[in-house]
Enzyme design. Sequence first.
Site, short mmCIF file in Angstrom:
data_model
loop_
_atom_site.label_atom_id
_atom_site.label_comp_id
_atom_site.label_asym_id
_atom_site.label_seq_id
_atom_site.Cartn_x
_atom_site.Cartn_y
_atom_site.Cartn_z
N ILE A 10 6.75 3.18 4.40
CA ILE A 10 5.75 2.24 3.88
C ILE A 10 6.25 1.76 2.52
O ILE A 10 6.34 2.55 1.57
CB ILE A 10 4.36 2.90 3.76
CG1 ILE A 10 3.93 3.45 5.12
CG2 ILE A 10 3.32 1.92 3.22
CD1 ILE A 10 2.64 4.24 5.12
N LYS A 26 11.20 -6.70 -24.77
CA LYS A 26 10.19 -7.76 -24.68
C LYS A 26 9.39 -7.77 -25.98
O LYS A 26 8.69 -6.80 -26.29
CB LYS A 26 9.28 -7.49 -23.48
CG LYS A 26 8.11 -8.45 -23.38
CD LYS A 26 7.21 -8.14 -22.18
CE LYS A 26 5.94 -8.99 -22.21
NZ LYS A 26 4.97 -8.61 -21.19
N ILE A 48 0.92 -1.71 -15.15
CA ILE A 48 1.59 -0.43 -15.43
C ILE A 48 0.90 0.25 -16.62
O ILE A 48 0.76 1.48 -16.66
CB ILE A 48 3.11 -0.66 -15.66
CG1 ILE A 48 3.74 -1.03 -14.31
CG2 ILE A 48 3.78 0.57 -16.25
CD1 ILE A 48 5.17 -1.50 -14.37
N THR A 54 -0.42 -6.04 -17.34
CA THR A 54 -1.29 -4.94 -17.73
C THR A 54 -1.35 -3.80 -16.70
O THR A 54 -1.93 -2.76 -16.97
CB THR A 54 -2.72 -5.47 -17.94
OG1 THR A 54 -3.02 -6.41 -16.91
CG2 THR A 54 -2.84 -6.14 -19.28
P1 FAD Z 1 2.64 0.66 -4.37
O1 FAD Z 1 3.86 0.19 -5.06
O2 FAD Z 1 2.11 -0.17 -3.25
O3 FAD Z 1 2.94 2.12 -3.84
C1 FAD Z 1 2.15 2.73 -2.85
C2 FAD Z 1 2.80 4.03 -2.39
O4 FAD Z 1 1.93 4.66 -1.47
C3 FAD Z 1 4.15 3.86 -1.69
O5 FAD Z 1 5.01 4.89 -2.11
C4 FAD Z 1 3.81 4.07 -0.21
O6 FAD Z 1 4.88 4.61 0.52
C5 FAD Z 1 2.67 5.08 -0.34
N1 FAD Z 1 1.77 5.09 0.80
C6 FAD Z 1 0.88 4.17 1.19
N2 FAD Z 1 0.26 4.56 2.31
C7 FAD Z 1 0.77 5.76 2.65
C8 FAD Z 1 0.58 6.69 3.69
N3 FAD Z 1 -0.29 6.45 4.69
N4 FAD Z 1 1.31 7.82 3.70
C9 FAD Z 1 2.20 8.09 2.73
N5 FAD Z 1 2.44 7.27 1.71
C10 FAD Z 1 1.74 6.11 1.68
N6 FAD Z 1 2.53 -4.75 -13.15
C11 FAD Z 1 2.98 -4.75 -14.40
O7 FAD Z 1 2.69 -3.85 -15.17
N7 FAD Z 1 3.79 -5.77 -14.84
C12 FAD Z 1 4.11 -6.83 -14.06
O8 FAD Z 1 4.85 -7.71 -14.50
C13 FAD Z 1 3.56 -6.88 -12.76
N8 FAD Z 1 3.79 -7.93 -11.95
C14 FAD Z 1 3.19 -7.98 -10.74
C15 FAD Z 1 3.29 -9.14 -9.96
C16 FAD Z 1 2.61 -9.23 -8.74
C17 FAD Z 1 2.70 -10.50 -7.93
C18 FAD Z 1 1.86 -8.12 -8.25
C19 FAD Z 1 1.15 -8.19 -6.92
C20 FAD Z 1 1.78 -6.97 -9.00
C21 FAD Z 1 2.40 -6.89 -10.26
N9 FAD Z 1 2.27 -5.76 -11.06
C22 FAD Z 1 2.77 -5.77 -12.32
C23 FAD Z 1 1.58 -4.57 -10.56
C24 FAD Z 1 2.59 -3.48 -10.18
O9 FAD Z 1 3.46 -3.94 -9.18
C25 FAD Z 1 1.86 -2.23 -9.70
O10 FAD Z 1 0.84 -1.89 -10.58
C26 FAD Z 1 2.79 -1.06 -9.64
O11 FAD Z 1 3.93 -1.34 -8.91
C27 FAD Z 1 2.11 0.14 -9.05
O12 FAD Z 1 1.94 0.04 -7.68
P2 FAD Z 1 1.37 1.31 -6.92
O13 FAD Z 1 2.29 2.45 -7.13
O14 FAD Z 1 -0.06 1.49 -7.25
O15 FAD Z 1 1.40 0.86 -5.38
#
Ligand code: FAD
Length: 505
Positions: free
Chosen positions: A42, A78, A348, A346
């Site tokens: 995923i 930055k 991260i 914001t």
């Molecule tokens: P994800 O990256 O989606 O990780 C989810 C995890 O959960 C993965 O490891 C996946 O394998 C796991 N998972 C899901 N379901 C299951 C399951 N059933 N079983 C096992 N594992 C599972 N943030 C910033 O601070 N600066 C930026 O410039 C910025 N730009 C962005 C631009 C866009 C267009 C978007 C949409 C977001 C942006 N963000 C930015 C936000 C940033 O990408 C996220 O906050 C950050 O990557 C954290 O994501 P996450 O770990 O919460 O989720």
Amino acid sequence: MPEPIRKIIIAGGGTAGWITAAALRAGLAKEVDILLIESEDIATIGVGEATIPTIRVFNEHVGIDELSFIRATEATFKLGIEFVGWGQDGNRYFHPFGDYGGTYEGIAAHQIWRRLNLAGDETPLEAYSIGTQLAYAGRFFPPNPDPRSPMHDYSYAFHFDAGLYARFLRQVCEQRGVRRINARIADVNLRAEDGYIDSLTLDDGRTEAADLFIDCTGFRALLLGEALGVPFIDWSGFLPVDRAWAVPTQKPASPHLTPFTRSTAREAGWQWRIPLQHRTGNGHVFASAYTSDQDALDTLMQNLDAAPLKDPMLLRFKTGHRKVFWEKNCVAVGLSTGFLEPLESTSINFIQNSAIRLLELFPAKDFDPYLRDEYNLRNQASYDYVRDFIIAHYCLNDKPGALWRDCAHMSLPDDLQWKLELYKRRGEVLVRKFDHFHEPSWISIYHGHGLRAAAYDPLADRIPLEALSETMRKRREQIAQVIAKLPRHEDFIRQHCASEAFAIA
Ligand code: FAD
């Protein structure tokens, strides 16, 4: 004393999962077992390249060496964000991480500026921001911690590859004893007596139990949303952008590596440009109610300054947040809590704040509801204030186009309306506790979008106009002298923290 937490499961290994693991490992006793479960099948969200300065505090808390981190994540420095075409067509301003020259005899620099400005001095406010001037000169050097130094009044964050950051943190965490399982979480098992999470069943048949569960499963919110049923509060009425095309490009032919993010307003959204050591990140964030996916993609591809390295990727999101962030024995961190669009980088920061806040209010096995409620209140406050900060970029505009006209006439949250009135009347800047942004950030947005206070702080009348004028002239001179001696951004990187790719190039 209630029994302490002995085992924590972090579900998800994106940026949120590994940041949380690093924070908890650094903050908790060694005896607490931390297990991270992620599925390599995923994908993570795969974007998230710009940050704000608190990331440095976090890295320090976790014990990360800054220069090694920069090399490992292809990071650049930055100093803030350049906004192009925001507020009015043809407008350009800078949101620096740092102030406009501190106070003088207790009077804020922007109040002195307004007094001089109303008396006919046309020097732009930005001339007093060393962060802005450094950025526009394309130079970088870390600030001096001594408040008497002219090099003190600014800060910096990073642009980096978020995937590499997660990998870097994973290495740090595993070295420090965090365990990891690569498997898909198939079921979340709740205790019959109270609905708390008991365990997770994995697709390989294993079942893993814990005392505390951290939901870092991204937009899916598998634990907090799906299993515990915490509803999502939709804020798209305030922040209508809901999609983004993202595409990395080669480094542009010109060697100039900007020490800032650029955000350019487009007809139905805005475009980001984020320079890293090995490539440039680009994206077009747009409101699907105001343009089609194809038109949004065309806008992005026509406005790149180098060749794409991959096919563009479309991301869909909804702005808003889960009604609570901590429910029963589950705390959500990252996109599982919600998302405010990426305009001010914001997300991260939310993750790092949540992880540190959880440590500050860390529960025992009785999950004291006071700790939980306080955690929820603080996170809610952060979400509210950051939402209002981002709305200010949209509502303060005098631009053509349906999106911009609708934003200019939208009904604002009461607290933002209050803040705007205070600034319009007397340049008063209200910053609430748990906001992510300080006074200079709010000033830069108000001012950059053309708001001018009708009056200035009357305390500024205490000092003769000529004396204020002379003080401000000296500040400008000092900034110019300091900047001329500092290295160019790319030279600083080359000398101190070049990645392998940068060194080869
Ligand atoms: P994800 O990256 O989606 O990780 C989810 C995890 O959960 C993965 O490891 C996946 O394998 C796991 N998972 C899901 N379901 C299951 C399951 N059933 N079983 C096992 N594992 C599972 N943030 C910033 O601070 N600066 C930026 O410039 C910025 N730009 C962005 C631009 C866009 C267009 C978007 C949409 C977001 C942006 N963000 C930015 C936000 C940033 O990408 C996220 O906050 C950050 O990557 C954290 O994501 P996450 O770990 O919460 O989720």
